[in-house]
Motif scaffolding. Sequence first.
Motif, PDB file in Angstrom:
ATOM      1  N   ILE A  77     -33.015   7.039 -18.440  1.00 44.77           N
ATOM      2  CA  ILE A  77     -32.167   7.594 -17.377  1.00 44.77           C
ATOM      3  C   ILE A  77     -32.909   8.813 -16.838  1.00 44.77           C
ATOM      4  N   VAL A  78     -33.167   8.797 -15.537  1.00 43.45           N
ATOM      5  CA  VAL A  78     -33.984   9.828 -14.894  1.00 43.45           C
ATOM      6  C   VAL A  78     -33.143  10.558 -13.851  1.00 43.45           C
ATOM      7  N   LYS A  79     -33.260  11.871 -13.844  1.00 44.73           N
ATOM      8  CA  LYS A  79     -32.589  12.690 -12.829  1.00 44.73           C
ATOM      9  C   LYS A  79     -33.567  13.772 -12.402  1.00 44.73           C
ATOM     10  N   ASN A  80     -33.800  13.910 -11.109  1.00 44.36           N
ATOM     11  CA  ASN A  80     -34.737  14.899 -10.562  1.00 44.36           C
ATOM     12  C   ASN A  80     -36.123  14.790 -11.210  1.00 44.36           C
ATOM     13  N   ASP A  81     -36.608  13.562 -11.344  1.00 37.11           N
ATOM     14  CA  ASP A  81     -37.922  13.269 -11.935  1.00 37.11           C
ATOM     15  C   ASP A  81     -38.067  13.741 -13.380  1.00 37.11           C
ATOM     16  N   GLN A  82     -36.958  13.895 -14.075  1.00 37.67           N
ATOM     17  CA  GLN A  82     -36.968  14.267 -15.489  1.00 37.67           C
ATOM     18  C   GLN A  82     -36.220  13.201 -16.281  1.00 37.67           C
ATOM     19  N   VAL A  83     -36.766  12.830 -17.430  1.00 36.48           N
ATOM     20  CA  VAL A  83     -36.082  11.874 -18.288  1.00 36.48           C
ATOM     21  C   VAL A  83     -34.948  12.604 -18.994  1.00 36.48           C
ATOM     22  N   ILE A  84     -33.745  12.107 -18.809  1.00 37.86           N
ATOM     23  CA  ILE A  84     -32.553  12.710 -19.405  1.00 37.86           C
ATOM     24  C   ILE A  84     -32.238  12.056 -20.744  1.00 37.86           C
TER      25      ILE A  84
END
Length: 186
Positions: free
Chosen positions: A5-12
């Motif tokens: 799950i990715v948000k703002n190019d960061q893996v959450i």
Amino acid sequence: MSWAIVKNDQVIEILNGAKAVTINGIQYPSNIFSIWPKADLKNIGIYPTQITSTIDSKTHKATGGVTYTVNTDHVAIHYEKTTHNLTGLKTQLLAEVDGHANNVLSPTDWMTVRQVEAGVTIDDDWKTWRASVRTQAKAMKTAINAVTTITDVPGLYVTYASASDGTMTSVSSGYLWHWPANPDEA
């Protein structure tokens, strides 16, 4: 298959398999992973993962670190590792060879004791086998001591594969852990 799950190019979060998820306050059932196209999953921030590095325990050890790279169609997972200390690894392998040779020979030590104590002769096939185990252990130790770089270590090992009939077949030669079959196994 695992997903990120990715948000703002960061893996959450990394999901090991399909499960229900909540993203931006919206709940999604686990079956989206099998019925939605990858493009639709990507639109809500779910990417398939791809492992880009593995750890060969013969030459490296895991440091516990993991890095993620968000690509256009997947998240690359890279496991951080460090090279084994060659001297320490060789010392460990030499000790393992000695220990294993002892374990292979010890079930037949009684034959030697019986010969010494009672004069009962050991069958030649058992004498030959015991000598071949010691010879193989010596060859293994010679091969280990000849290693000069960590990249030489995998070549020490015999590699096996399953044949079509289910038997194990040697596919590459090496010295380690290839012991002669005893006369009862031959």
